[in-house]
Design a protein around this motif. Structure first.
Motif, PDB file in Angstrom:
ATOM      1  N   TYR A 105       0.698  16.164  -0.576  1.00 23.21           N
ATOM      2  CA  TYR A 105       1.463  16.481   0.624  1.00 23.21           C
ATOM      3  C   TYR A 105       0.661  17.461   1.457  1.00 23.21           C
ATOM      4  O   TYR A 105      -0.234  18.152   0.962  1.00 23.21           O
ATOM      5  N   GLN A 162       8.082  12.042   5.750  1.00 27.89           N
ATOM      6  CA  GLN A 162       6.932  11.806   6.622  1.00 27.89           C
ATOM      7  C   GLN A 162       7.306  12.226   8.032  1.00 27.89           C
ATOM      8  O   GLN A 162       8.345  11.825   8.542  1.00 27.89           O
ATOM      9  N   THR A 198       2.661  14.461   5.533  1.00 28.03           N
ATOM     10  CA  THR A 198       3.609  14.418   4.423  1.00 28.03           C
ATOM     11  C   THR A 198       4.120  15.836   4.197  1.00 28.03           C
ATOM     12  O   THR A 198       3.346  16.757   3.958  1.00 28.03           O
TER      13      THR A 198
END
Lengths: 458, 208
Positions: B7, B53, B58
């Motif tokens: 992420y 998202q 992310t």
């Protein structure tokens, strides 16, 4: 010749079956056929095991009457059903209603023997009296009637001692205690670290074993803030008062006039109590309480003090993770959680958990799962899920009997008698000790920390 | 849950507001009752996470809820630390829960980062007939205080995604526009009540 068990999952969800007033979940399970003499010969001769598919029914939801019928039907019951029912029934019915409905001696016996907290209703003990009356009316219940009468006697007798217990918890919100001379006579630095942890563990485990697991259920505990429910779940509140007393003890021991270096020694000592001793004793309640105190706003901001804390120990890394979870990956977190014993998988001695973990899980379960399903049937699956957690609590309570800790009256008195500070008071004291300074580049800032997060994550 | 997917950002968002307004319900909806599937994995995890998202990034949202822990004093005192977003929830059918919003704001600004993105959330719009807080009134209040605003129903899942996603998007916007780089605190309009204590306005003194 080797035999291989089938690789596919032996249990398969198959569907639901509805009957009048009940919904059953059906699973299919492949089981080896128990070798009869003929089959045994066959299987050794040919090297195979015969499997057959067993259909397993699990009561998912039902009316109260249907649940009770199921309770009285041991042949068609899933193994844990009675325990799930007795652990959680007060979430969907009352003890007195259940007494009226119950007619089966083994269930009543288990109830009286293992779930007697349901009958703890001082001063009148209405349910227990009602049960005694019911049992006396029938011959087959004679022995049970005696058991119930004995319980009633012992409950009434222990009422006096339990009354004094109820007054004992030092609930901070009700505030108003002042320091005693005991506090001045002894200093934290004089007590051996091991003995402090032992006394904490003794106090914590005493309170934890008294927790009535049912009180932890979301439907009981999440009502805690409503005024009319103020007296709910006293056994749970007692453990939290103790937790708050420990954090307060840590904070007050740090916020007295002293140099940063002196305060740093105190912090190191508390960390030794938590990290070394409480951890050894598997007392995760005080461990968590001490670490929380060190993270509290009043202590956390003492920058000069923290700068003087020895960096040799690895606890700083752990504190970093606890304070700045956004800096760490999920794995770190799980590691810390396991380390803190939030998921105690194996234990040989006693364990005192941090009860808050269970309270959160049970509150979330209560939030996510409905009490009733279509047609107003009681959602028994929900109770099954809650029971899993409650039985973990029970298991840990049992483990506490393995503690055998000496009593040290001086340390206990020191731990219990102290000035209670509100958050505001401790924050002000903290600012007196180390006045706020100008913005400084090294201070932790959640927005700049995102960069670190990025580095860690990618 | 539990997988360490890649992420770009982790944002800590806290849920605050009076008890009974449906904070845990909102969380439960947003994280899709994930703990539901395996209770064991959540024991010990104090927050729920969900990865979303947003414009090609992310973002992992860690949402903190005090469910069951309100009486643990030290636990709740560190609750706000590190939070970059907050959902301040009230119940549209209970005016008292709306009246306490100001008190919650004060507490939030005292203990959280001054740049924190706050959304005022009026929950339980499924109970429209019992409404006691008019939408316009809350909307005006939010505007005046510089808060985002949305009405939701955790029960019917109305606007739950939008509430969390708008907060996350706003945080992301602040982060990418570098609005929050140290020393630029004036870029964010602050609640006037906090001006009484100028020291509290310095972002990095806040928590030290």
């Amino acid at each position: 010749m080797t035999l291989h068990s089938p690789s596919q999952d032996p249990v398969q969800e198959w569907g639901e079956e509805e009957e009048d007033g009940a919904v059953f979940g059906i699973t299919l399970r492949r089981e080896p056929v128990p070798p009869s003499s003929d089959a045994a010969e066959l299987s050794t001769a040919f090297g195979f095991v015969q499997y057959h598919t067993v259909k397993v029914r699990r009561l998912k939801a039902a009316t109260l009457e249907r649940l009770v019928t199921h309770l009285l039907d041991p042949k068609h019951q899933e193994p844990d059903f009675i325990r799930v029912f007795l652990s959680t029934h007060r979430a969907f019915t009352s003890t007195s209603t259940l007494i009226e409905l119950l007619t089966l001696p083994p269930v009543i016996r288990l109830w009286l023997e293992e779930y007697s907290e349901d009958f703890h209703e001082p001063p009148q003990y209405e349910s227990l009296r009602l049960l005694c009356m019911h049992l006396r009316h029938r011959l087959c219940f004679r022995r049970l009637a005696q058991t119930a009468a004995t319980l009633l006697k012992s409950e009434s007798a222990s009422q006096h001692s339990s009354e004094s217990l109820q007054q004992e918890p030092r609930d901070q919100e009700d505030g108003g205690e002042t320091s005693t001379k005991e506090e001045d006579k002894h200093s934290f630095m004089d007590f051996p670290v091991r003995e402090i942890a032992e006394q904490l563990t003794r106090l914590d485990s005493d309170l934890f074993v008294r927790v009535v697991p049912f009180h932890c259920l979301g439907c009981v505990w999440s009502q805690r803030d409503k005024k009319e429910n103020r007296n709910l779940a006293p056994t749970v509140r007692a453990t939290i008062s103790q937790f708050n007393a420990v954090t307060n003890r840590v904070i007050t021991s740090l916020l007295c006039p002293s140099s940063p270096a002196q305060r740093a020694r105190i912090i190191e000592r508390w960390i030794a109590v938590a990290q070394v001793r409480c951890r050894q004793l598997k007392n995760f309640s005080s461990l968590r309480a001490i670490l929380s105190a060190l993270q509290s706003n009043a202590v956390y901001r003492l920058k000069k003090t923290w700068a003087a804390v020895s960096r040799s120990a690895n606890y700083l890394n752990m504190l970093r993770i606890l304070c700045f979870p956004q800096w760490s990956s999920h794995t770190d977190y799980q590691h810390v959680n396991t380390w803190l014993g939030f998921c105690p998988q194996s234990f040989s001695g006693g364990v005192v958990p941090y009860l808050g973990t269970y309270l959160t899980v049970l509150t979330m379960l209560d939030t996510a799962l409905t009490d009733t399903v279509e047609g107003g049937l009681i959602n028994f699956e929900k109770r099954r899920r809650e029971f899993e957690i409650l039985s973990q609590i029970r298991q840990l309570q049992t483990s506490c009997s393995r503690y055998s800790l000496p009593v040290n009256p001086h340390i206990t008195a020191w731990l219990q008698a102290h000035t209670l500070l509100t958050d505001q008071e401790s924050y002000e004291l903290s600012r007196d000790l180390e006045p706020p300074v100008d913005p400084c580049p090294t201070s932790p800032n959640s927005w700049s920390s995102r960069l670190l997060t990025k580095k860690l994550a990618l | 849950m539990g997988s360490d997917e890649a992420y770009n950002f982790v944002f800590k968002v806290v849920l605050i507001g009076e008890s009974g307004v449906g904070k845990s319900n909102l969380l439960s909806r947003f994280t899709k009752n994930e703990f539901n599937h395996d209770t064991r994995t959540t024991i010990g995890v104090e927050f729920s996470t969900r990865t979303v998202q947003l414009s090609g990034f992310t973002i992992k949202a860690q949402i903190w809820d005090t469910a069951g822990l309100e009486r643990y004093r030290a636990i709740t005192s560190a609750y706000y630390r590190g939070a970059v977003g907050a959902l301040l929830v009230y119940d549209i059918t209970k005016h008292l829960t709306y009246e306490s919003v100001e008190r919650w704001l004060k507490e939030l600004y005292e203990h959280a980062d001054p740049h924190i993105v706050v959304m005022l959330v009026g929950n339980k719009i499924d109970l429209e007939s019992e409404r006691s807080v008019p939408t316009e009134e809350a909307k005006d209040f939010a505007e005046k205080k510089g808060l985002l605003f949305l009405e939701t129903s955790a029960l019917e899942s109305t606007n739950v995604e939008a509430a969390f996603n708008n907060v996350l998007a706003e945080i992301h916007k602040k982060v990418s526009s570098k609005q929050v780089v140290r020393g630029s605190i004036n870029a964010v309009s602050l609640n006037t009540s906090r001006a009484e204590n100028t020291e509290e306005n310095k972002p990095c003194c806040r928590n030290i």
